[in-house]
Design a protein around this motif. Structure first.
Motif, short mmCIF file in Angstrom:
data_model
loop_
_atom_site.label_atom_id
_atom_site.label_comp_id
_atom_site.label_asym_id
_atom_site.label_seq_id
_atom_site.Cartn_x
_atom_site.Cartn_y
_atom_site.Cartn_z
N ILE A 119 20.16 25.54 -0.81
CA ILE A 119 20.70 24.36 -0.13
C ILE A 119 19.56 23.35 0.00
O ILE A 119 18.49 23.68 0.52
CB ILE A 119 21.25 24.71 1.26
CG1 ILE A 119 22.26 25.86 1.18
CG2 ILE A 119 21.86 23.48 1.91
CD1 ILE A 119 23.50 25.55 0.38
N ASP A 138 18.35 19.30 1.15
CA ASP A 138 18.73 18.14 1.96
C ASP A 138 18.78 16.88 1.10
O ASP A 138 18.59 16.94 -0.13
CB ASP A 138 17.81 17.99 3.17
CG ASP A 138 16.36 17.70 2.78
OD1 ASP A 138 16.11 17.30 1.62
OD2 ASP A 138 15.47 17.85 3.65
N LYS A 139 18.99 15.73 1.71
CA LYS A 139 19.16 14.49 0.94
C LYS A 139 17.90 14.08 0.20
O LYS A 139 17.97 13.31 -0.77
CB LYS A 139 19.62 13.36 1.86
CG LYS A 139 18.60 12.95 2.92
CD LYS A 139 19.12 11.80 3.76
CE LYS A 139 18.09 11.36 4.79
NZ LYS A 139 18.60 10.23 5.63
N VAL A 189 16.20 23.69 1.94
CA VAL A 189 16.37 24.12 3.33
C VAL A 189 16.39 25.64 3.41
O VAL A 189 15.78 26.25 4.28
CB VAL A 189 17.68 23.53 3.92
CG1 VAL A 189 17.92 24.05 5.34
CG2 VAL A 189 17.65 22.02 3.90
N GLN A 193 18.91 26.98 9.30
CA GLN A 193 17.67 26.91 8.56
C GLN A 193 16.69 27.94 9.13
O GLN A 193 17.08 28.82 9.88
CB GLN A 193 17.10 25.50 8.61
CG GLN A 193 16.78 24.98 10.00
CD GLN A 193 16.27 23.56 9.96
OE1 GLN A 193 16.86 22.68 9.35
NE2 GLN A 193 15.14 23.32 10.62
N TYR A 220 24.00 16.99 1.62
CA TYR A 220 23.29 18.16 1.12
C TYR A 220 23.74 18.48 -0.31
O TYR A 220 24.80 18.02 -0.76
CB TYR A 220 23.54 19.37 2.03
CG TYR A 220 22.92 19.21 3.40
CD1 TYR A 220 21.64 19.67 3.66
CD2 TYR A 220 23.62 18.56 4.42
CE1 TYR A 220 21.06 19.50 4.92
CE2 TYR A 220 23.05 18.37 5.67
CZ TYR A 220 21.77 18.85 5.91
OH TYR A 220 21.20 18.66 7.14
#
Length: 396
Positions: free
Chosen positions: A183, A185-186, A191, A239, A262
């Motif tokens: 996963i 993040d932007k 994460v 997280q 995400y």
């Protein structure tokens, strides 16, 4: 049943049940001209057996041409507006399907005598790739997910499911290589990474790498399946948490990620696939005046407290090892005195000392989304200074 189309005002679907007249043939019809003409969708050769009496027909509210049919003996689905049908029984018992609704992305059925059945999150059924699964792995786009908190079940309080992102993926064959989900993040920063290696792992508690040497949160979970066909993994939006000497607890139960964009990345052998999704703010928080900025500020502070807790636990672990290795009596007593200020005594109702106090601070700032007060910030500073004092007594 009568089902007006949600995409075309001239279109509608009906299911006609004639079993009381001695006719068990399924009659599912569609009109595209306000009922002047009707087309039979359940022909003898397009997928529904000729003695499966029709009960109900529903159209997907988001995907035109995706139809769900309930019969006397179970469920069917059509991806091409009724031209062909596929059995959609899953784990349903053989029973009459009396009604179908789609509620918040879930497929809900009522049956004759076998209760209500719910298929959670049918987002992947709406993906065009669902009807073209062949020899390549497929990662389906997850649905946007509301980030919310649930209370722990106790007594008569119901055990509601926690928030999670349902990640669906297709494997053309049983994978003999490691499958992983990451996963991001932007900013494309990882994460969490979840891996599955069925040849090595016995349970969800085994670590893939020494987390003390890595800032990346990686853990193994057998629920990340590698079987042939469709698979689903639920990411709990968590997280990296605090380090623990017990490996099954280390870095688990971290804070929830903030709302935002995400990317999920599926890796199967040397192949990589990505899909975007959104984690949405709980609308109830907006009504209470909690903003995205408040949550980001809270998360930043949570991570500071988690780092302090990890530091305290590692210091405690190293201190216990040092005590075992120390032979000089006075030096050993000095180290044991430091440990007493750091670690709770055994037994019921011990005096809560430093490590437990840091853990308590972590819990109270993580139990709800909120605006942090100065009291918890001041308390963090006090605990940070106390830990440094104890460290100086050992290193000094």
């Amino acid at each position: 049943s009568i089902e007006p189309s949600q995409f075309n005002p001239a279109k509608a679907y009906i299911a006609v049940d004639r079993h009381l007249l001695g006719d068990n043939t399924p009659y599912f019809y569609m009109t595209q001209d306000y009922g002047k003409n009707w087309e039979l969708l359940s022909t003898p050769s397009n997928g529904i057996p000729s003695d499966y009496t029709s009960k109900v027909l529903r159209e997907d509210p988001e995907k035109a041409g995706l139809l769900y049919a309930g019969t006397e003996f179970g469920m069917f689905v059509s991806f091409d507006d009724g031209k062909t049908w596929k059995t959609f029984q899953q784990n349903l018992p053989v029973t009459p399907i009396t009604d179908i609704i789609i509620n918040r992305g879930d497929l809900v059925l009522s049956t004759m005598g076998r209760g209500f059945w719910i298929l959670d999150n049918i987002t992947s059924l709406r993906d065009p790739k669902m009807v073209a699964l062949k020899d390549e792995p497929v990662l389906f786009k997850p649905s946007n997910t509301i980030r919310y908190r649930t209370s722990s079940a106790s007594g008569d309080f119901p055990n509601y499911p926690s928030t999670s992102v349902a990640i669906d993926y297709y494997l053309p064959k049983e994978s003999d290589t490691m499958v992983s989900l990451a996963i991001l993040d932007k900013n494309k920063k990882v994460v969490v990474t979840v891996v599955s290696d069925s040849t090595q792992l016995k349970s969800t508690t085994e670590e893939v790498e020494d987390m003390g040497l890595s800032m990346t949160f990686i853990y193994a979970d057998q629920k990340l399946e590698t079987k042939k066909s469709l698979n689903r993994f639920h990411w709990d939006l968590r997280q990296k948490g605090a380090w623990s000497e017990k490996k099954e607890r280390s870095f688990k139960n971290g804070p929830m990620v903030p709302p935002g964009s995400y990317t999920v990345r599926l890796t199967v052998g040397n192949e990589t696939f990505e899909q975007l999704f959104e984690v949405l703010l709980d609308p109830r928080l907006e009504q209470e005046g909690i903003s995205r900025d408040n949550i980001k500020e809270q998360l930043a502070f949570q991570n500071k407290v988690i780092d302090l807790l990890s530091d305290a636990r590692k210091f405690q672990s190293n201190l216990e090892t040092k005590i075992k290795d120390t032979e000089n009596k006075s030096s050993k007593e000095a180290l044991e005195n430091v440990l007493k200020q750091l670690k709770n005594d055994e037994g019921a109702y011990p005096l809560q000392v430093l490590e437990a106090q840091i853990s308590y601070l972590s819990n109270i700032i993580s139990d709800a989304d909120k605006v942090l007060g100065n009291d918890v910030k001041d308390r963090y500073t006090e605990l940070f200074e106390q830990l440094n004092v104890l460290k100086s007594k050992v290193s000094g």
